[in-house]
Design a protein around this motif. Structure first.
Motif, PDB file in Angstrom:
ATOM      1  N   PRO A   1       0.825  -1.208   0.000  1.00  0.00           N
ATOM      2  CA  PRO A   1       0.000   0.000   0.000  1.00  0.00           C
ATOM      3  C   PRO A   1       0.863   1.263   0.000  1.00  0.00           C
ATOM      4  CG  PRO A   1      -0.843  -1.581   1.580  1.00  0.00           C
ATOM      5  CD  PRO A   1       0.488  -2.110   1.091  1.00  0.00           C
ATOM      6  N   GLY A   2       0.489   2.210  -0.859  1.00  0.00           N
ATOM      7  CA  GLY A   2       1.226   3.465  -0.967  1.00  0.00           C
ATOM      8  C   GLY A   2       2.395   3.409  -1.931  1.00  0.00           C
ATOM      9  N   TYR A   3       2.588   2.272  -2.585  1.00  0.00           N
ATOM     10  CA  TYR A   3       3.688   2.109  -3.534  1.00  0.00           C
ATOM     11  C   TYR A   3       3.169   1.508  -4.833  1.00  0.00           C
ATOM     12  CZ  TYR A   3       6.997   2.882   0.268  1.00  0.00           C
ATOM     13  OH  TYR A   3       7.704   3.421   1.306  1.00  0.00           O
ATOM     14  N   THR A   4       3.840   1.873  -5.921  1.00  0.00           N
ATOM     15  CA  THR A   4       3.545   1.309  -7.234  1.00  0.00           C
ATOM     16  C   THR A   4       4.736   0.459  -7.659  1.00  0.00           C
ATOM     17  OG1 THR A   4       2.267   3.258  -7.843  1.00  0.00           O
ATOM     18  CG2 THR A   4       3.024   1.872  -9.643  1.00  0.00           C
ATOM     19  N   ILE A   5       4.466  -0.712  -8.207  1.00  0.00           N
ATOM     20  CA  ILE A   5       5.539  -1.567  -8.702  1.00  0.00           C
ATOM     21  C   ILE A   5       5.923  -1.095 -10.098  1.00  0.00           C
ATOM     22  CG2 ILE A   5       6.164  -3.911  -9.414  1.00  0.00           C
ATOM     23  CD1 ILE A   5       4.206  -4.900  -7.221  1.00  0.00           C
ATOM     24  N   ASP A   6       7.178  -0.660 -10.245  1.00  0.00           N
ATOM     25  CA  ASP A   6       7.683  -0.173 -11.525  1.00  0.00           C
ATOM     26  C   ASP A   6       8.337  -1.273 -12.352  1.00  0.00           C
ATOM     27  OD1 ASP A   6       6.863   2.434 -11.172  1.00  0.00           O
ATOM     28  OD2 ASP A   6       8.807   3.142 -10.457  1.00  0.00           O
ATOM     29  N   GLU A   7       8.962  -2.230 -11.670  1.00  0.00           N
ATOM     30  CA  GLU A   7       9.684  -3.281 -12.398  1.00  0.00           C
ATOM     31  C   GLU A   7       9.712  -4.552 -11.554  1.00  0.00           C
ATOM     32  OE1 GLU A   7      13.911  -3.759 -14.833  1.00  0.00           O
ATOM     33  OE2 GLU A   7      13.476  -1.910 -13.748  1.00  0.00           O
ATOM     34  N   VAL A   8       9.595  -5.693 -12.215  1.00  0.00           N
ATOM     35  CA  VAL A   8       9.654  -6.994 -11.548  1.00  0.00           C
ATOM     36  C   VAL A   8      10.932  -7.692 -12.003  1.00  0.00           C
ATOM     37  CG1 VAL A   8       8.536  -9.247 -11.288  1.00  0.00           C
ATOM     38  CG2 VAL A   8       7.137  -7.173 -11.441  1.00  0.00           C
ATOM     39  N   PHE A   9      11.734  -8.128 -11.038  1.00  0.00           N
ATOM     40  CA  PHE A   9      13.007  -8.795 -11.338  1.00  0.00           C
ATOM     41  C   PHE A   9      12.921 -10.314 -11.211  1.00  0.00           C
ATOM     42  CE2 PHE A   9      14.119  -4.516  -9.938  1.00  0.00           C
ATOM     43  CZ  PHE A   9      14.882  -4.094 -11.014  1.00  0.00           C
ATOM     44  N   GLY A  10      11.864 -10.804 -10.626  1.00  0.00           N
ATOM     45  CA  GLY A  10      11.689 -12.252 -10.512  1.00  0.00           C
ATOM     46  C   GLY A  10      11.946 -12.782  -9.117  1.00  0.00           C
ATOM     47  N   GLU A  11      11.930 -14.108  -9.029  1.00  0.00           N
ATOM     48  CA  GLU A  11      12.067 -14.776  -7.738  1.00  0.00           C
ATOM     49  C   GLU A  11      13.467 -14.609  -7.159  1.00  0.00           C
ATOM     50  OE1 GLU A  11      11.554 -19.162  -5.667  1.00  0.00           O
ATOM     51  OE2 GLU A  11      11.681 -19.030  -7.827  1.00  0.00           O
TER      52      GLU A  11
END
Length: 108
Positions: free
Chosen positions: A10-20
Motif C-alpha cells: 500500500p502506498g507504492y507502485t511496482i515499476d519493475e519486476v526482477f523475478g524470484e
C-alpha cells in the motif's frame, strides 16, 4: 529493503519486476540440543534452544534473500514466504523466498 508477504505494498507502485529471489540454509541439530529437546518433549514446554536456532536461521535466509534482490536492482520483495523441510533425521532446510521488485512511493 521493503519486505511484504502481500502481493502489493500500500502506498507504492511496482515499476519493475526482477523475478524470484531466495535465501537458503541447511542446519543440523547438535546432539546436546536433541537430548534436551527429547527430555523437554516428555515434560512439555517450549524448546528454547530450538526456537532460537529457527529464529537465527530465518534471519540468515532473509539476509541472503535481500542480498540477491539488491544484486538484481530491487528495492522491495513482495509475496515473501518461508519454507521449512526436514532432510533426513538431523537436517532442516530453511528457505525464504519472494518476488524482487522496484517500487516507487505513490502520492495522492
Amino acid at each position: 529493503m521493503l519486505i511484504a508477504t502481500t502481493n502489493e505494498i500500500p502506498g507504492y507502485t511496482i515499476d519493475e519486476v526482477f523475478g524470484e529471489v531466495f535465501g537458503l540454509t541447511v542446519r543440523s541439530r547438535n546432539i546436546g540440543s536433541q537430548i534436551g529437546a527429547g527430555f523437554k518433549s516428555i515434560l512439555g514446554g517450549e524448546l528454547k534452544g530450538m526456537t532460537k536456532a529457527l529464529v537465527d536461521s530465518r534471519h540468515e535466509v532473509m539476509g541472503r534473500m535481500v542480498e540477491e534482490a539488491e544484486a538484481k536492482g530491487a528495492n522491495a520483495i513482495i509475496a515473501m514466504r518461508f519454507d521449512t523441510s526436514e532432510m533426513g533425521q538431523n537436517w532442516t532446510e530453511i528457505c525464504a523466498y519472494g518476488t524482487a521488485v522496484r517500487v516507487k512511493k505513490t502520492f495522492g
